[in-house]
Motif scaffolding. Structure first.
Motif, mmCIF file in Angstrom:
data_model
loop_
_atom_site.group_PDB
_atom_site.id
_atom_site.type_symbol
_atom_site.label_atom_id
_atom_site.label_comp_id
_atom_site.label_asym_id
_atom_site.label_seq_id
_atom_site.Cartn_x
_atom_site.Cartn_y
_atom_site.Cartn_z
ATOM 1 N N UNK A 26 0.811 -1.216 0.000
ATOM 2 C CA UNK A 26 0.000 0.000 0.000
ATOM 3 C C UNK A 26 0.853 1.278 0.000
ATOM 4 N N UNK A 27 2.134 1.150 0.368
ATOM 5 C CA UNK A 27 2.975 2.348 0.398
ATOM 6 C C UNK A 27 3.555 2.688 -0.970
ATOM 7 N N UNK A 28 3.437 1.784 -1.924
ATOM 8 C CA UNK A 28 4.037 2.019 -3.238
ATOM 9 C C UNK A 28 3.462 3.243 -3.952
ATOM 10 N N UNK A 29 2.131 3.452 -3.969
ATOM 11 C CA UNK A 29 1.619 4.686 -4.595
ATOM 12 C C UNK A 29 2.053 5.951 -3.858
ATOM 13 N N UNK A 33 5.189 2.346 -8.574
ATOM 14 C CA UNK A 33 6.107 1.286 -9.005
ATOM 15 C C UNK A 33 6.278 0.270 -7.877
ATOM 16 N N UNK A 34 6.442 -0.987 -8.242
ATOM 17 C CA UNK A 34 6.587 -2.037 -7.237
ATOM 18 C C UNK A 34 8.002 -2.049 -6.652
ATOM 19 N N UNK A 91 12.386 -4.147 0.473
ATOM 20 C CA UNK A 91 11.746 -3.100 1.266
ATOM 21 C C UNK A 91 12.504 -1.788 1.092
ATOM 22 N N UNK A 92 11.807 -0.674 1.058
ATOM 23 C CA UNK A 92 12.481 0.612 0.900
ATOM 24 C C UNK A 92 13.314 0.948 2.135
ATOM 25 N N UNK A 93 14.375 1.663 1.923
ATOM 26 C CA UNK A 93 15.311 1.942 3.007
ATOM 27 C C UNK A 93 14.716 2.824 4.097
#
Length: 229
Positions: A160-163, A169-170, A174-176
């Motif tokens: 859900x945090x991608x938008x 984008x997928x 995990x994002x830093x």
């Protein structure tokens, strides 16, 4: 302010629960991941690829939670041989000076931690060299939310945090900004604990920031054991 310690306030109790629960959970996760990896490696000649990176991040979280928790439980070590030569009012004054320096240092750490984390969280960094004087102007090219870690895969329940962070984008990993969040959060906890300690000194509940005497405590424990024999 009432006669109760800041740690007895609603905010203090909430922070206590966050720290103690987080430390327990992190220790448990580190133990479980490491144990499973050892079993897989020596029993099945395989392993969790992201295990080492995960335990590294967890250890960093544990250390930064521990920094503030050590201030809370007065577990910091220090030398007070010179301070004890002075009278109680002078000791209290010196303790307040040390606490003021500690608060300024904590504020610097918080600013630096926020500025570093904001670079990965699509948030503006602060302006000012030493202390924040405002927030920088954000541009599209300033966004760094797409930075990922090396090995830890992106769980489905975080999609859900991608938008919000990656323009839809997928993420493969995990994002830093997620593991790095402990930097500003941990420094905010540290600053809160230092303010607590300063208030205790100002109100006469403590004499200084140094309360732990590890060597003296160890000697007393040994003496107590000998007396019981």
């Amino acid at each position: 302010m009432s006669d109760h310690h800041l740690s007895d306030s609603v905010l203090g109790r909430v922070v206590n629960e966050i720290e103690e629960t987080a430390i327990a959970v992190i220790l448990g996760l580190m133990t479980i991941i490491t144990f499973i990896n050892v079993v897989l490696r020596y029993g099945f000649n395989t392993g969790i690829i992201w295990g080492l990176e995960a335990t590294t991040f967890l250890f960093a979280w544990l250390v930064l939670f521990g920094v503030s928790y050590a201030v809370k439980v007065t577990a910091n070590l220090g030398v007070d041989a010179v301070i004890n030569l002075f009278s109680a009012p002078v000791r209290r004054f010196l303790a307040l000076v040390a606490a003021a320096v500690f608060i300024a240092y904590g504020a610097l750490l918080l600013k630096g931690a926020w500025d570093y984390w904001a670079n990965f969280a699509n948030l503006p960094r602060t302006t000012g060299r030493w202390f924040p004087t405002g927030l920088e102007e954000m541009k599209r090219t300033s966004y760094r939310g797409w930075y990922e870690v090396v090995d830890i895969p992106m769980p489905e329940w975080l999609r859900w945090i991608e938008p919000l962070m990656n323009e839809g984008e997928e993420y493969e990993k995990i994002p830093r900004f997620i593991p790095y969040f402990i930097l500003p959060f941990g420094m905010a906890l540290l600053l809160f604990r230092v303010v607590q300690a300063t208030w205790r000194i100002a109100t006469g509940r403590d004499e200084n920031l140094i309360v732990s005497h590890e060597a003296e405590d160890a000697i007393e424990d040994v003496a107590h054991m000998n007396r019981e024999r």
